[in-house]
Design an enzyme around this catalytic site. Structure first.
Site, PDB file in Angstrom:
ATOM      1  N   ARG A  44      41.377  39.305  48.084  1.00 37.51           N
ATOM      2  CA  ARG A  44      40.549  39.195  46.890  1.00 37.51           C
ATOM      3  C   ARG A  44      41.434  38.826  45.712  1.00 37.51           C
ATOM      4  O   ARG A  44      42.645  38.802  45.821  1.00 37.51           O
ATOM      5  CB  ARG A  44      39.758  40.491  46.615  1.00 37.51           C
ATOM      6  CG  ARG A  44      40.326  41.736  47.140  1.00 37.51           C
ATOM      7  CD  ARG A  44      41.120  42.651  46.216  1.00 37.51           C
ATOM      8  NE  ARG A  44      41.073  42.405  44.804  1.00 37.51           N
ATOM      9  CZ  ARG A  44      42.160  42.212  44.077  1.00 37.51           C
ATOM     10  NH1 ARG A  44      43.367  42.216  44.649  1.00 37.51           N
ATOM     11  NH2 ARG A  44      42.079  42.015  42.789  1.00 37.51           N
ATOM     12  N   GLY A  45      40.762  38.514  44.616  1.00 35.62           N
ATOM     13  CA  GLY A  45      41.462  37.943  43.471  1.00 35.62           C
ATOM     14  C   GLY A  45      41.269  36.439  43.495  1.00 35.62           C
ATOM     15  O   GLY A  45      41.509  35.798  44.515  1.00 35.62           O
ATOM     16  N   ALA A  46      40.822  35.866  42.380  1.00 31.04           N
ATOM     17  CA  ALA A  46      40.443  34.454  42.360  1.00 31.04           C
ATOM     18  C   ALA A  46      41.539  33.513  42.866  1.00 31.04           C
ATOM     19  O   ALA A  46      41.286  32.681  43.755  1.00 31.04           O
ATOM     20  CB  ALA A  46      39.992  34.060  40.952  1.00 31.04           C
ATOM     21  N   ARG A  85      32.459  33.644  48.305  1.00 29.96           N
ATOM     22  CA  ARG A  85      32.284  34.435  47.080  1.00 29.96           C
ATOM     23  C   ARG A  85      31.935  33.449  45.967  1.00 29.96           C
ATOM     24  O   ARG A  85      32.738  32.584  45.630  1.00 29.96           O
ATOM     25  CB  ARG A  85      33.531  35.250  46.740  1.00 29.96           C
ATOM     26  CG  ARG A  85      33.874  36.297  47.801  1.00 29.96           C
ATOM     27  CD  ARG A  85      34.751  37.406  47.261  1.00 29.96           C
ATOM     28  NE  ARG A  85      34.002  38.254  46.341  1.00 29.96           N
ATOM     29  CZ  ARG A  85      34.585  39.197  45.588  1.00 29.96           C
ATOM     30  NH1 ARG A  85      35.891  39.378  45.634  1.00 29.96           N
ATOM     31  NH2 ARG A  85      33.865  39.960  44.781  1.00 29.96           N
ATOM     32  N   GLN A 190      39.809  48.859  42.507  1.00 29.88           N
ATOM     33  CA  GLN A 190      40.981  47.981  42.641  1.00 29.88           C
ATOM     34  C   GLN A 190      42.126  48.415  41.727  1.00 29.88           C
ATOM     35  O   GLN A 190      43.291  48.217  42.063  1.00 29.88           O
ATOM     36  CB  GLN A 190      40.592  46.527  42.315  1.00 29.88           C
ATOM     37  CG  GLN A 190      39.598  45.913  43.270  1.00 29.88           C
ATOM     38  CD  GLN A 190      38.183  45.980  42.711  1.00 29.88           C
ATOM     39  OE1 GLN A 190      37.806  46.948  42.057  1.00 29.88           O
ATOM     40  NE2 GLN A 190      37.394  44.946  42.964  1.00 29.88           N
ATOM     41  N   ASP A 231      37.788  35.348  36.739  1.00 30.40           N
ATOM     42  CA  ASP A 231      37.334  34.654  37.940  1.00 30.40           C
ATOM     43  C   ASP A 231      36.715  33.303  37.616  1.00 30.40           C
ATOM     44  O   ASP A 231      36.679  32.422  38.473  1.00 30.40           O
ATOM     45  CB  ASP A 231      36.329  35.522  38.701  1.00 30.40           C
ATOM     46  CG  ASP A 231      37.013  36.674  39.414  1.00 30.40           C
ATOM     47  OD1 ASP A 231      37.282  36.535  40.619  1.00 30.40           O
ATOM     48  OD2 ASP A 231      37.321  37.685  38.766  1.00 30.40           O
ATOM     49  N   ASN A 241      34.639  38.221  34.769  1.00 28.18           N
ATOM     50  CA  ASN A 241      35.707  39.019  35.369  1.00 28.18           C
ATOM     51  C   ASN A 241      35.088  40.281  35.954  1.00 28.18           C
ATOM     52  O   ASN A 241      33.889  40.524  35.837  1.00 28.18           O
ATOM     53  CB  ASN A 241      36.769  39.362  34.318  1.00 28.18           C
ATOM     54  CG  ASN A 241      38.044  39.900  34.941  1.00 28.18           C
ATOM     55  OD1 ASN A 241      38.587  39.297  35.871  1.00 28.18           O
ATOM     56  ND2 ASN A 241      38.536  41.037  34.471  1.00 28.18           N
TER      57      ASN A 241
END
Length: 342
Positions: A44-46, A85, A190, A231, A241
């Site tokens: 995860r994380g853009a 996503r 997170q 994001d 975000n």
């Protein structure tokens, strides 16, 4: 710290749903399985999902070498990955580049190699860009700064180093940082699970705080600046975000505290006019009513879980990119930045 390892025939991902209790790596050899890993937030994380998606296409090309309708199958894989996503634009950005390679490579026997080379370039560029973001962000502050951040924006959310957490790393390395307050980031935690894990690993002084403590900390003059990731950034500076970011921006404005967004230019989406046009991913209610499979709510309770919110550009003091800090009016500064650099 690394969350993605790659080779031509497989992609290894650190399962971030198991951190910090366990460090478990999974190996993926199909684009479909990588898409599911992205959907399940194992990665995860853009920026990280953009990199993972790029390598997924390369791995798929390696697996399908010599098969009929290779290009059609690869384009189908790209389309499937795009849907994993919907809010983070970096995944679409990476898929656009992989599609361009497919279109530009005439020889099917060279597709796998060409796609792997592009994925490798995306990964290497991301690391370089993150370090530049860190340096640009650190230049905004004097010494003794106390930063509040949200979610996880470090090595685990990128190819390495991080965006907002990259700024914090650079501040720490320069001796400018006094303390970090890491929001726990409900409901997926997170901040408590991943940001704390990275800060502890780096020896950076920090405290985990619940999301609801931010206003109190600001009121007590314990926070000098808020630095978060993104994001997707719309043309007018509206920023999607992790859920809870908008509330921080409102609190920061009330208390006269600068609110910065740290993100690579790949997160800027000029085709999206404003935050109203950004799709907001709706995730399972179970991620709110349960923690690691353990129910924390009464049986039968319902819950909402928008994974992101949108912070209006008017609340953003500046956007920290690899090319420097961009400020309002964003309708002018963001297109000018991308035009100048690309």
């Amino acid at each position: 710290m690394q969350a993605i390892r790659w080779r031509q025939d497989a992609l290894d991902l650190l399962d971030q749903t198991k951190l910090p209790q366990e460090e478990i790596w999974h190996t993926y050899q199909t684009a479909h399985d990588v898409a599911q890993a992205i959907r399940d937030m194992k990665v995860r994380g853009a920026p990280a999902i953009g990199t993972a998606g790029a390598f997924a296409v390369a791995v798929e090309a390696n697996r399908l070498q010599g098969s009929n309708n290779l290009r059609a199958q690869l384009l189908q894989a790209v389309a499937h990955l795009r849907q994993a996503r919907p809010t983070a634009v970096n995944l679409n950005w990476a898929m656009d580049r992989m599609e361009a390679v497919i279109a530009a490579t005439d020889d099917d026997t060279k597709l796998a190699e060409a796609l792997y080379a592009k994925a490798l370039q995306i990964a290497q560029d991301d690391l370089r860009v993150n370090r530049a973001i860190g340096d640009a962000g650190a230049a905004l502050f004097e010494t003794g700064v106390r930063i509040l951040t949200h979610c996880n924006t470090g090595s685990l959310a990128t190819t390495g180093y991080g965006t907002a957490l990259g700024v914090i790393r650079s501040l720490h390395a320069n001796g400018q940082l006094t303390h970090v307050f890491a929001d726990e980031t409900r409901p997926y935690l997170q901040g408590a699970r991943l940001t704390a894990y990275e800060l502890l690993h780096e020896g950076i002084p920090f405290d985990i705080v619940t999301d609801s403590m931010a206003g109190h900390l600001m009121q007590q003059q314990m926070v000098d600046a808020v630095v978060v990731g993104a994001d997707r950034i719309a043309k007018n500076g509206d920023t999607a975000n992790k859920i809870g970011t908008y509330a921080l921006a409102v609190l920061a404005r009330y208390h006269g505290i600068p609110f910065y967004v740290a993100a690579p230019t790949s997160t800027i989406d000029l085709a999206t006019t404003s935050g109203a046009d950004i799709p907001i991913e709706q995730r399972s209610a179970r991620e709110v009513t349960e923690i690691f499979g353990q129910s924390i709510a009464p049986v039968g309770a319902t819950a909402l879980h928008p994974a992101f919110d949108v912070t209006p550009g008017e609340l953003v003091t500046g956007i920290i990119t690899e090319f420097g800090v961009v400020r309002a009016p964003y309708e002018e500064s963001l297109p000018a930045l991308l035009k100048e650099e690309f």
